[in-house]
Enzyme design. Structure first.
Site, mmCIF file in Angstrom:
data_model
loop_
_atom_site.group_PDB
_atom_site.id
_atom_site.type_symbol
_atom_site.label_atom_id
_atom_site.label_comp_id
_atom_site.label_asym_id
_atom_site.label_seq_id
_atom_site.Cartn_x
_atom_site.Cartn_y
_atom_site.Cartn_z
ATOM 1 N N ASP A 8 0.860 -1.178 0.000
ATOM 2 C CA ASP A 8 0.000 0.000 0.000
ATOM 3 C C ASP A 8 0.903 1.237 0.000
ATOM 4 O OD1 ASP A 8 -2.333 1.710 0.566
ATOM 5 O OD2 ASP A 8 -1.428 1.870 2.558
ATOM 6 N N ASP A 218 -2.201 -0.512 5.931
ATOM 7 C CA ASP A 218 -2.522 0.189 7.181
ATOM 8 C C ASP A 218 -3.991 0.452 7.392
ATOM 9 O OD1 ASP A 218 -2.829 3.638 6.808
ATOM 10 O OD2 ASP A 218 -2.522 2.311 5.111
#
Length: 268
Positions: A8, A218
């Site tokens: 990510d 996250d």
């Protein structure tokens, strides 16, 4: 053992200042030198990822990118599509109507028109700055029913968005992939599209299985790929729900968390 690392970007690869730290950059290059494929898997459009792909030197014929939360998987150099699962204009119109009912703003990404919104909002302007894409004002109710739409986002102040999420019909979650990428972003995609399916499609394309994959994230929109991967990793700054899904928790994004994962599980 690990041959594919899916990262990510916001809150993971990037520092709070939106940069790739020198330690993380070096770790990624060292992994690539060992023949490991590193892919950025982001909710952003490709336009919002290009700067970082170039910074990492990941623009060659054997480099890939996963954008729009997995709705699009493609080669970086030529743009050829490995996998895509999209929404339609009819979907976008329905989602915009639900957003209106809950009093929150909406924007989306059209294959032909780019970043579209029925009206300007602070968060659409933030999206435009983040991705480098201009905003086109479009009445979602007037979109052609078959227009190709990459994703639609409900966007607003966190308190307003939280209230809207609580009131959304259960059918929305049955018919679409719905993930929250930030307190002010609720992202809605084709129900076959999420980062997990995107990473799985790329792994299959490369002849790999899940046990050979590391995925690091996250937020809620990273949950599918963290669950899919042989090693699912949550950042130290990740949501508590993502940490509960992960097999490993690394340091924060301002403490070289990505570099530490690569150093421990790939380079050691």
């Amino acid at each position: 053992m690990y041959k594919l690392i899916a990262l990510d970007m916001d809150g993971t690869l990037l520092t709070p200042q939106g940069e790739i730290s020198p330690r993380t950059h070096a770790a990624i290059q060292a992994a690539r030198a060992r023949g490991v494929t590193v892919v950025l898997a982001s909710g952003r459009p490709l336009e919002g990822m290009t700067r970082y792909l170039e910074e990492l030197g990941m623009t060659g014929p054997d480099d890939y990118v996963i954008s729009y939360n997995g709705a699009m998987v493609q080669r970086v150099a030529c743009g050829s599509v490995i996998r895509s699962q999209l929404l339609t204009g009819a979907d976008a119109s329905l989602i915009a109507s639900l957003a209106d009912q809950q009093g929150v703003n909406v924007h989306g990404f059209s294959v032909s028109q780019g970043l579209i919104a029925p009206r300007l909002s602070h968060y659409t302007e933030h999206e435009s700055r983040l991705t480098g894409m201009p905003i086109k004002l479009v009445d979602f109710a007037a979109l052609p029913p078959d227009e190709a739409i990459l994703k639609v986002m409900m966007i607003d102040e966190p308190s307003l968005l939280s209230r809207a999420i609580a009131a959304l019909p259960g059918s929305l979650y049955e018919d679409y992939t719905v993930v929250q990428s930030a307190p002010y972003f609720l992202e809605i995609m084709n129900n076959q599209s999420h980062k997990g399916s995107g990473v799985a499609a790329l792994a299959e394309h490369l002849g790999l299985n899940a046990s050979q994959v590391i995925a690091v994230g996250d937020a809620g929109n990273d949950s599918h790929m963290v669950e899919y991967a042989g090693l699912g990793v949550a950042m130290g700054n990740a949501t508590e729900s993502l940490k509960a899904l992960a097999q490993h928790i690394t340091s924060r994004n301002d403490e070289d968390g990505v570099a530490r994962v690569i150093e421990e599980f790939v380079l050691a």
